[in-house]
Design an enzyme around this catalytic site. Structure first.
Site, mmCIF file in Angstrom:
data_model
loop_
_atom_site.group_PDB
_atom_site.id
_atom_site.type_symbol
_atom_site.label_atom_id
_atom_site.label_comp_id
_atom_site.label_asym_id
_atom_site.label_seq_id
_atom_site.Cartn_x
_atom_site.Cartn_y
_atom_site.Cartn_z
ATOM 1 N N HIS A 275 0.852 -1.185 0.000
ATOM 2 C CA HIS A 275 0.000 0.000 0.000
ATOM 3 C C HIS A 275 0.883 1.228 0.000
ATOM 4 O O HIS A 275 1.938 1.224 0.630
ATOM 5 C CB HIS A 275 -0.908 0.014 1.247
ATOM 6 C CG HIS A 275 -2.075 0.934 1.092
ATOM 7 N ND1 HIS A 275 -1.977 2.277 1.330
ATOM 8 C CD2 HIS A 275 -3.341 0.695 0.693
ATOM 9 C CE1 HIS A 275 -3.154 2.831 1.093
ATOM 10 N NE2 HIS A 275 -3.994 1.903 0.702
ATOM 11 N N ASP B 245 -7.979 -5.097 -0.227
ATOM 12 C CA ASP B 245 -8.488 -5.809 -1.398
ATOM 13 C C ASP B 245 -8.188 -7.293 -1.356
ATOM 14 O O ASP B 245 -8.862 -8.087 -2.011
ATOM 15 C CB ASP B 245 -7.870 -5.227 -2.674
ATOM 16 C CG ASP B 245 -8.332 -3.823 -2.892
ATOM 17 O OD1 ASP B 245 -9.544 -3.607 -2.857
ATOM 18 O OD2 ASP B 245 -7.488 -2.934 -3.060
HETATM 19 N N1 CMC Z 1 4.326 -7.493 -4.961
HETATM 20 C C1 CMC Z 1 5.679 -7.495 -5.082
HETATM 21 N N2 CMC Z 1 6.459 -6.425 -4.894
HETATM 22 C C2 CMC Z 1 5.846 -5.271 -4.552
HETATM 23 C C3 CMC Z 1 4.450 -5.194 -4.387
HETATM 24 C C4 CMC Z 1 3.688 -6.357 -4.606
HETATM 25 N N3 CMC Z 1 2.357 -6.344 -4.469
HETATM 26 N N4 CMC Z 1 4.100 -3.933 -4.050
HETATM 27 C C5 CMC Z 1 5.240 -3.232 -3.996
HETATM 28 N N5 CMC Z 1 6.299 -4.053 -4.298
HETATM 29 C C6 CMC Z 1 7.706 -3.657 -4.288
HETATM 30 C C7 CMC Z 1 8.056 -2.853 -5.512
HETATM 31 O O1 CMC Z 1 8.511 -3.679 -6.555
HETATM 32 C C8 CMC Z 1 9.120 -1.936 -4.983
HETATM 33 O O2 CMC Z 1 10.327 -2.661 -4.948
HETATM 34 P P1 CMC Z 1 11.737 -1.902 -5.205
HETATM 35 O O3 CMC Z 1 11.841 -0.916 -4.060
HETATM 36 O O4 CMC Z 1 12.732 -2.992 -5.148
HETATM 37 O O5 CMC Z 1 11.613 -1.242 -6.540
HETATM 38 C C9 CMC Z 1 8.693 -1.661 -3.546
HETATM 39 O O6 CMC Z 1 7.910 -2.804 -3.172
HETATM 40 C C10 CMC Z 1 7.876 -0.398 -3.377
HETATM 41 O O7 CMC Z 1 6.800 -0.451 -4.298
HETATM 42 P P2 CMC Z 1 6.218 0.826 -5.053
HETATM 43 O O8 CMC Z 1 5.503 0.399 -6.302
HETATM 44 O O9 CMC Z 1 7.288 1.853 -5.180
HETATM 45 O O10 CMC Z 1 5.166 1.327 -3.979
HETATM 46 P P3 CMC Z 1 3.964 2.286 -4.233
HETATM 47 O O11 CMC Z 1 3.663 2.927 -2.962
HETATM 48 O O12 CMC Z 1 4.220 3.148 -5.432
HETATM 49 O O13 CMC Z 1 2.778 1.284 -4.677
HETATM 50 C C11 CMC Z 1 0.948 -0.177 -4.609
HETATM 51 C C12 CMC Z 1 1.780 0.853 -3.838
HETATM 52 C C13 CMC Z 1 -0.337 -0.502 -3.825
HETATM 53 C C14 CMC Z 1 0.530 0.388 -5.981
HETATM 54 C C15 CMC Z 1 1.810 -1.460 -4.794
HETATM 55 O O14 CMC Z 1 2.151 -2.002 -3.541
HETATM 56 C C16 CMC Z 1 1.122 -2.512 -5.667
HETATM 57 O O15 CMC Z 1 1.230 -2.467 -6.900
HETATM 58 N N6 CMC Z 1 0.374 -3.485 -5.024
HETATM 59 C C17 CMC Z 1 -0.381 -4.449 -5.754
HETATM 60 C C18 CMC Z 1 -1.692 -3.832 -6.212
HETATM 61 C C19 CMC Z 1 -2.663 -3.649 -5.059
HETATM 62 O O16 CMC Z 1 -2.878 -4.547 -4.247
HETATM 63 N N7 CMC Z 1 -3.293 -2.468 -5.018
HETATM 64 C C20 CMC Z 1 -4.309 -2.149 -4.021
HETATM 65 C C21 CMC Z 1 -3.900 -1.039 -3.138
HETATM 66 S S1 CMC Z 1 -4.957 -0.890 -1.719
HETATM 67 C C22 CMC Z 1 -6.433 -0.290 -2.341
HETATM 68 C C23 CMC Z 1 -6.431 1.172 -2.547
HETATM 69 O O17 CMC Z 1 -6.411 1.908 -1.536
HETATM 70 O O18 CMC Z 1 -6.477 1.605 -3.697
#
Ligand code: CMC
Length: 428
Positions: free
Chosen positions: A306, A363
């Site tokens: 998240h 989710d």
């Molecule tokens: N599986 C594997 N690796 C992950 C995941 C995941 N679900 N989420 C983040 N990471 C890794 C990512 O690869 C990155 O690694 P590195 O630092 O080595 O590059 C690190 O963790 C940080 O991730 P980020 O993408 O920079 O984090 P963010 O804050 O931009 O993204 C997120 C948050 C929710 C988009 C992301 O965690 C994700 O894509 N999760 C899966 C989709 C999901 O479940 N979304 C629902 C969010 S909750 C509902 C809502 O409020 O909308």
């Protein structure tokens, strides 16, 4: 006297005021930055940017705290209803008995949609995604209620709020019924919000339908848990669109589209699709965990991580407990549930997920419950939209009433070609 933060640039020091929220979070007020220094800030994804002051929702992602108007989500989920929570978010205080009755009355009595709206559903191709349908139909409400488009007329806004809250479940259930070729069910004003939605989704004219009270209760709590989450992507969309003084119907329609993406409200659908894929490929959960950890593989575990929560999402804890009301019903069997539980267990202990603070999010669990309630997978984000609606409304309303109201218009750091002369076609 506000505390100041000093910024030194090209030998000159500038003082920027520090502002403080009611729970102590601090922000540097940079509104005068460009004017005084010529500089702008650069913050893709708004990782460090506060876009507004807000009194609606507080969350502390490090500690896993979520408050609606100051009330802990755990108390609201246990003691309140979705309608009461909506009132709280939109108007700022818990309603008195009379206020709640009035609010509920208006919502119940606006639940029908104009008969012409049903024609829209015939115009869409077969099997459209219900998020696209809901957004389109919500946007189209602006054509039916042209006397409620003023954003500065309290009475017009009030009726638009009632209409949106009342009609979104009807619009959503119609989109499902249409997609499977069944007759549309009219709302039943004798039922509560969630019961009525279940009835519109699942009742048939040829047999009696009595909504399962457990299902209605769980759905109501799920709606509460999704009701607001401060400046997330769809809420920011509602605020940005609303900042052009665009009406509430259009702003909510945009928010629904913003919610649709798999990184936001589409994640609950993506979770089930991922679990199904794991199941179809033999159920090897470890293989998928390894894929998610592989930096050369774009695969992510849907339902984990998240932007704000770097701890267990408090909503996930509530849902997890609630899930048993539905998932433990005698006779309920779901192979994906086993995979989900394995995945949760492995990922929670895995060093990669622990180090990056990737916990199961709301989710991850909500999808399993929706599935158990027989809600089709492509309707999951629609349920999220129904839950988030009062949050969008509250945030949009707060923006319109904000003394610092301004159209949203970020700047950019231009990295394209500098000025060059046009080259005619024959010389390229
Ligand atoms: N599986 C594997 N690796 C992950 C995941 C995941 N679900 N989420 C983040 N990471 C890794 C990512 O690869 C990155 O690694 P590195 O630092 O080595 O590059 C690190 O963790 C940080 O991730 P980020 O993408 O920079 O984090 P963010 O804050 O931009 O993204 C997120 C948050 C929710 C988009 C992301 O965690 C994700 O894509 N999760 C899966 C989709 C999901 O479940 N979304 C629902 C969010 S909750 C509902 C809502 O409020 O909308």
């Amino acid at each position: 006297m506000a505390e100041m933060v000093s910024l030194t640039y090209q030998g000159k020091t500038y003082e920027l005021p520090l502002i403080e929220g009611s729970t102590g979070e601090q922000a540097i007020d940079i509104t005068a930055l460009r004017k005084t220094t010529g500089l702008i800030t650069f913050d893709p994804g708004f990782m460090s940017t506060g876009s507004c002051k807000s009194k609606i929702t507080y969350l502390d992602g490090e500690k896993g705290i979520l408050l609606y108007r100051g009330y802990p989500i755990e108390q609201i989920a246990e003691k309140s209803s979705f309608i009461e929570t909506s009132y709280l978010l939109i108007y700022g205080e818990l309603p008195t008995q009379k206020q709640l009755e009035e609010f509920n009355y208006h919502i119940v009595h606006h639940s029908m949609v104009h008969e012409s709206i049903k024609n829209f559903y015939d115009g869409f191709p077969n099997n459209p995604h219900p998020m696209a349908v809901c957004s389109a139909v919500v946007g189209a409400l602006a054509t039916f209620y042209q006397n409620e488009l003023s954003v500065r007329d309290d009475r017009e806004v009030e009726i638009a709020i009632h209409r949106l809250m009342a009609k979104l479940p009807t619009i959503a259930a119609y989109s499902y019924k249409k997609s499977i070729g069944l007759p549309l069910s009219y709302p039943d004003n004798s039922l509560g919000y969630s019961e009525n939605f279940l009835k519109m989704m699942f009742s048939l004219p040829c047999e009696e339908y009595v909504p399962d009270p457990d299902a209605a209760k769980v759905l109501d709590v799920l709606l509460i848990l999704h009701a607001d989450h401060e400046q997330n992507c769809s809420t920011s969309a509602a605020r940005i669109v609303g900042s052009s003084m665009c009406n509430l119907f259009a702003s909510v329609s945009s928010a629904i589209y913003a919610l649709w993406g798999p990184l936001h409200g589409g994640a609950n659908q993506a979770v089930i699709e991922m679990l199904q894929e794991i199941h179809n490929n033999g159920g090897d959960v470890n293989k998928y965990v390894a894929k998610a950890k592989d930096p050369n593989d774009p695969f992510r575990l849907m339902g984990f991580g998240h932007r704000v929560y770097k701890n267990f999402d408090p909503r996930s804890r509530i849902i997890k407990k609630l899930a048993h009301k539905i998932l433990d019903k005698p006779g309920y069997q779901e192979p994906l549930l086993e995979i989900a539980l394995q995945l949760e267990e492995i990922a929670i202990k895995d060093e990669y997920f622990v180090e990056k603070k990737l916990y199961p999010n709301v989710d991850f669990y909500s999808g399993m419950i929706y599935k158990a309630l027989n809600i089709p997978v492509n309707m999951f984000p629609v349920l999220f939209a129904m839950g988030r609606l009062p949050g969008w409304i509250a945030q949009w309303k707060e923006l319109q009433e904000d003394e610092q109201f301004r159209i949203s218009r970020p700047r950019q750091v231009y990295t394209g070609a500098t000025k060059r002369d046009y080259v005619s076609l024959g010389h390229r």
